[in-house]
Design a protein around this motif. Structure first.
Motif, PDB file in Angstrom:
ATOM      1  N   GLY A 113       0.794  -1.224   0.000  1.00 26.17           N
ATOM      2  CA  GLY A 113       0.000   0.000   0.000  1.00 26.17           C
ATOM      3  C   GLY A 113       0.826   1.273   0.000  1.00 26.17           C
ATOM      4  O   GLY A 113       0.311   2.349   0.309  1.00 26.17           O
ATOM      5  N   ARG A 114       2.098   1.183  -0.369  1.00 27.79           N
ATOM      6  CA  ARG A 114       2.948   2.364  -0.430  1.00 27.79           C
ATOM      7  C   ARG A 114       2.859   2.981  -1.826  1.00 27.79           C
ATOM      8  O   ARG A 114       3.025   2.292  -2.819  1.00 27.79           O
ATOM      9  N   THR A 115       2.622   4.290  -1.867  1.00 29.21           N
ATOM     10  CA  THR A 115       2.537   4.982  -3.153  1.00 29.21           C
ATOM     11  C   THR A 115       3.707   5.953  -3.263  1.00 29.21           C
ATOM     12  O   THR A 115       3.562   7.152  -3.050  1.00 29.21           O
ATOM     13  N   THR A 116       4.869   5.414  -3.564  1.00 26.04           N
ATOM     14  CA  THR A 116       6.070   6.229  -3.697  1.00 26.04           C
ATOM     15  C   THR A 116       6.044   6.968  -5.028  1.00 26.04           C
ATOM     16  O   THR A 116       5.115   6.811  -5.836  1.00 26.04           O
ATOM     17  N   ILE A 117       7.081   7.735  -5.292  1.00 25.96           N
ATOM     18  CA  ILE A 117       7.120   8.497  -6.538  1.00 25.96           C
ATOM     19  C   ILE A 117       7.107   7.579  -7.753  1.00 25.96           C
ATOM     20  O   ILE A 117       6.596   7.944  -8.811  1.00 25.96           O
ATOM     21  N   VAL A 118       7.634   6.350  -7.590  1.00 28.90           N
ATOM     22  CA  VAL A 118       7.632   5.391  -8.698  1.00 28.90           C
ATOM     23  C   VAL A 118       6.200   5.008  -9.070  1.00 28.90           C
ATOM     24  O   VAL A 118       5.877   4.810 -10.243  1.00 28.90           O
ATOM     25  N   TYR A 119       5.343   4.937  -8.093  1.00 28.54           N
ATOM     26  CA  TYR A 119       3.927   4.615  -8.319  1.00 28.54           C
ATOM     27  C   TYR A 119       3.272   5.675  -9.208  1.00 28.54           C
ATOM     28  O   TYR A 119       2.449   5.341 -10.077  1.00 28.54           O
ATOM     29  N   TYR A 120       3.637   6.931  -9.002  1.00 26.64           N
ATOM     30  CA  TYR A 120       2.982   8.029  -9.720  1.00 26.64           C
ATOM     31  C   TYR A 120       3.582   8.299 -11.096  1.00 26.64           C
ATOM     32  O   TYR A 120       2.846   8.618 -12.037  1.00 26.64           O
ATOM     33  N   ILE A 121       4.909   8.208 -11.226  1.00 20.98           N
ATOM     34  CA  ILE A 121       5.515   8.577 -12.508  1.00 20.98           C
ATOM     35  C   ILE A 121       5.896   7.368 -13.354  1.00 20.98           C
ATOM     36  O   ILE A 121       6.225   7.526 -14.531  1.00 20.98           O
ATOM     37  N   GLY A 122       5.851   6.179 -12.764  1.00 18.57           N
ATOM     38  CA  GLY A 122       6.200   4.976 -13.499  1.00 18.57           C
ATOM     39  C   GLY A 122       7.684   4.672 -13.436  1.00 18.57           C
ATOM     40  O   GLY A 122       8.506   5.558 -13.202  1.00 18.57           O
ATOM     41  N   LYS A 123       8.028   3.414 -13.658  1.00 16.83           N
ATOM     42  CA  LYS A 123       9.417   2.986 -13.511  1.00 16.83           C
ATOM     43  C   LYS A 123      10.320   3.630 -14.555  1.00 16.83           C
ATOM     44  O   LYS A 123      11.459   4.003 -14.265  1.00 16.83           O
ATOM     45  N   ALA A 124       9.844   3.771 -15.783  1.00 16.78           N
ATOM     46  CA  ALA A 124      10.677   4.338 -16.847  1.00 16.78           C
ATOM     47  C   ALA A 124      11.085   5.773 -16.520  1.00 16.78           C
ATOM     48  O   ALA A 124      12.258   6.150 -16.653  1.00 16.78           O
ATOM     49  N   ALA A 125      10.124   6.571 -16.082  1.00 14.44           N
ATOM     50  CA  ALA A 125      10.423   7.957 -15.722  1.00 14.44           C
ATOM     51  C   ALA A 125      11.295   8.018 -14.475  1.00 14.44           C
ATOM     52  O   ALA A 125      12.163   8.901 -14.347  1.00 14.44           O
ATOM     53  N   ALA A 126      11.082   7.098 -13.545  1.00 14.19           N
ATOM     54  CA  ALA A 126      11.887   7.057 -12.326  1.00 14.19           C
ATOM     55  C   ALA A 126      13.349   6.764 -12.646  1.00 14.19           C
ATOM     56  O   ALA A 126      14.260   7.326 -12.026  1.00 14.19           O
ATOM     57  N   LEU A 127      13.591   5.905 -13.620  1.00 12.43           N
ATOM     58  CA  LEU A 127      14.958   5.608 -14.027  1.00 12.43           C
ATOM     59  C   LEU A 127      15.626   6.822 -14.672  1.00 12.43           C
ATOM     60  O   LEU A 127      16.818   7.078 -14.465  1.00 12.43           O
ATOM     61  N   LYS A 128      14.866   7.589 -15.444  1.00 13.58           N
ATOM     62  CA  LYS A 128      15.403   8.827 -16.014  1.00 13.58           C
ATOM     63  C   LYS A 128      15.716   9.831 -14.898  1.00 13.58           C
ATOM     64  O   LYS A 128      16.731  10.541 -14.950  1.00 13.58           O
ATOM     65  N   MET A 129      14.858   9.873 -13.902  1.00  8.41           N
ATOM     66  CA  MET A 129      15.084  10.740 -12.753  1.00  8.41           C
ATOM     67  C   MET A 129      16.342  10.329 -12.001  1.00  8.41           C
ATOM     68  O   MET A 129      17.108  11.170 -11.520  1.00  8.41           O
ATOM     69  N   PHE A 130      16.572   9.029 -11.915  1.00  3.60           N
ATOM     70  CA  PHE A 130      17.756   8.485 -11.250  1.00  3.60           C
ATOM     71  C   PHE A 130      19.032   9.027 -11.904  1.00  3.60           C
ATOM     72  O   PHE A 130      19.960   9.469 -11.224  1.00  3.60           O
ATOM     73  N   VAL A 131      19.069   9.017 -13.221  1.00  6.72           N
ATOM     74  CA  VAL A 131      20.225   9.552 -13.952  1.00  6.72           C
ATOM     75  C   VAL A 131      20.311  11.067 -13.777  1.00  6.72           C
ATOM     76  O   VAL A 131      21.388  11.623 -13.532  1.00  6.72           O
TER      77      VAL A 131
END
Length: 304
Positions: free
Chosen positions: A210-228
Motif C-alpha cells: 500500500g505504499r505509493t512512492t514516486i515510482v507509483y505516480y511517474i512509473g518505472k521508466a520515468a523514475a529511471l530517467k530521474m535516477f540519472v
C-alpha cells in the motif's frame, strides 16, 4: 540481541549517508571561517548517529507493525528483521525511545550553547525522522521520500555541522545558508538517489504493502530517467560551488568518480533487482561522498 543483529536493525551500513555530510560541513566551516568547536562537534556527531539509528530502527519497527494483511505477512516474517530474527517488538520500541531521548538531550545541550537556529533545524530533522516511517501517512510511502531524505541528511546535517562551528562569527541568514545548500547539492542528490533506487527495486512489493512512492505516480521508466538526472544535477552543483569559490578547486577531482558511477548506473538501469543491482546505488553514494570528503579535505589542507 547480538551485536550483528543490532547493527542490522539500525542499518549501520547506511550511516555514510549522514557521516560524510557531517565531515563535509566540518571541512566547510574550517575552510571559510577558520575555526572549529570540537566539543560541540563531537556531541553533535553522537546525537546525530543515535538519532539516525533510531530512525532506521523505527522504519523496521513500523514496517513490522503495519504488515498485518495477508499479502504483507510474508514480508513481516521473511524480510523484516524483527520477524526474521524473532525480536521482541516491545523491546525494540523501548530501544528506539531511549535512542531518541538521549540524542534529543544532547541536541538541546548544544542548542543552549549555540542558539535558536539549531533548535529549528533540529526540530525539522526530528519531525522528518519520525514522520518518515511513523504517523498515519509515513513519508517513506509517499512521493516525497526522496526529497526529504536528501534534504535532511545531505543538506541539514551539512548545515548544522557548519553552524555549530561558526555560530559565533557569522549570522544565520540566506547569505550563510545558500553556499552550504549549493555545496551540499551532490550529497543531497546522491542520498535521494539511494532511496529512489530502493523504491524502484521495491516497486511491486511497495504496491502490495500500500505504499505509493514516486515510482507509483511517474512509473518505472520515468523514475529511471530521474535516477540519472539526479546524478547530473548533483555534479553540476559541485561544479558551480567550486566556480563560485564555495568549495576548493581540488574538490573537482570528485569528477574522477564519474566513469565508475556511470558504470554502476548503467548496471542498475539494465535491471532493478533489490539484492543484485540496488547495491550499485549504495556503492555510488559511498564512492561519491567519500571522494568529495577526501578531495575537500585535501583542498582545505593545501588551500587550493
Amino acid at each position: 540481541m547480538s551485536l550483528s543483529v543490532f547493527l542490522e536493525l539500525v542499518e549501520i551500513k547506511a550511516k555514510t549517508a549522514s557521516v560524510f555530510p557531517f565531515l563535509l560541513g566540518t571541512f566547510f566551516a574550517w575552510y571559510h571561517y577558520r575555526q572549529l568547536h570540537p566539543v560541540y562537534l563531537l556531541i553533535f556527531f553522537v546525537a546525530m548517529l543515535m538519532f539516525n539509528m533510531a530512525v532506521d530502527a523505527n522504519d523496521n519497527y513500523q514496517d513490522y507493525h503495519r504488515a498485518t494483511h495477508n499479502q504483507a505477512l510474508a514480508f513481516r516474517e521473511k524480510t523484516n528483521i524483527i520477524g526474521v530474527h524473532h525480536l521482541n517488538p516491545s523491546r525494540i520500541g523501548w530501544l528506539i525511545f531511549w535512542l531518541i531521548v538521549v540524542s534529543a538531550a544532547l541536541g538541546l545541550f548544544i542548542v543552549s550553547r549555540t542558539g535558536w537556529p539549531l533548535l529549528w533545524l533540529g526540530l525539522f530533522s526530528y519531525a522528518v525522522g519520525y514522520l518518515y516511517a511513523g504517523g498515519p501517512r509515513p513519508i517513506s510511502s509517499t512521493p516525497f521520500g526522496e526529497f526529504f531524505s536528501g534534504i535532511t541528511m545531505g543538506f541539514v546535517i551539512f548545515l548544522i555541522s557548519v553552524y555549530i562551528n561558526a555560530f559565533d562569527v557569522v549570522p544565520f541568514n540566506w547569505a550563510f545558508v545558500w553556499p552550504v545548500l549549493l555545496s551540499s547539492g551532490l550529497a543531497v542528490c546522491s542520498i535521494s538517489n539511494l532511496l529512489l533506487a530502493n523504491n524502484i527495486a521495491d516497486d511491486q512489493e511497495d504496491r502490495e504493502l500500500g505504499r505509493t512512492t514516486i515510482v507509483y505516480y511517474i512509473g518505472k521508466a520515468a523514475a529511471l530517467k530521474m535516477f540519472v538526472a539526479l546524478y547530473v544535477v548533483g555534479f553540476v552543483c559541485l561544479l558551480a560551488a567550486v566556480l563560485l569559490g564555495y568549495l576548493p578547486k581540488l574538490t573537482l577531482l570528485t569528477f574522477l568518480t564519474v566513469p565508475i558511477v556511470w558504470r554502476n548506473t548503467r548496471g542498475f538501469l539494465a535491471q532493478q533487482i533489490k539484492k543484485v543491482t540496488f547495491p550499485l546505488a549504495i556503492k555510488n553514494l559511498f564512492l561519491i561522498t567519500l571522494a568529495q570528503v577526501v578531495f575537500f579535505g585535501l583542498g582545505v589542507l593545501i588551500q587550493w
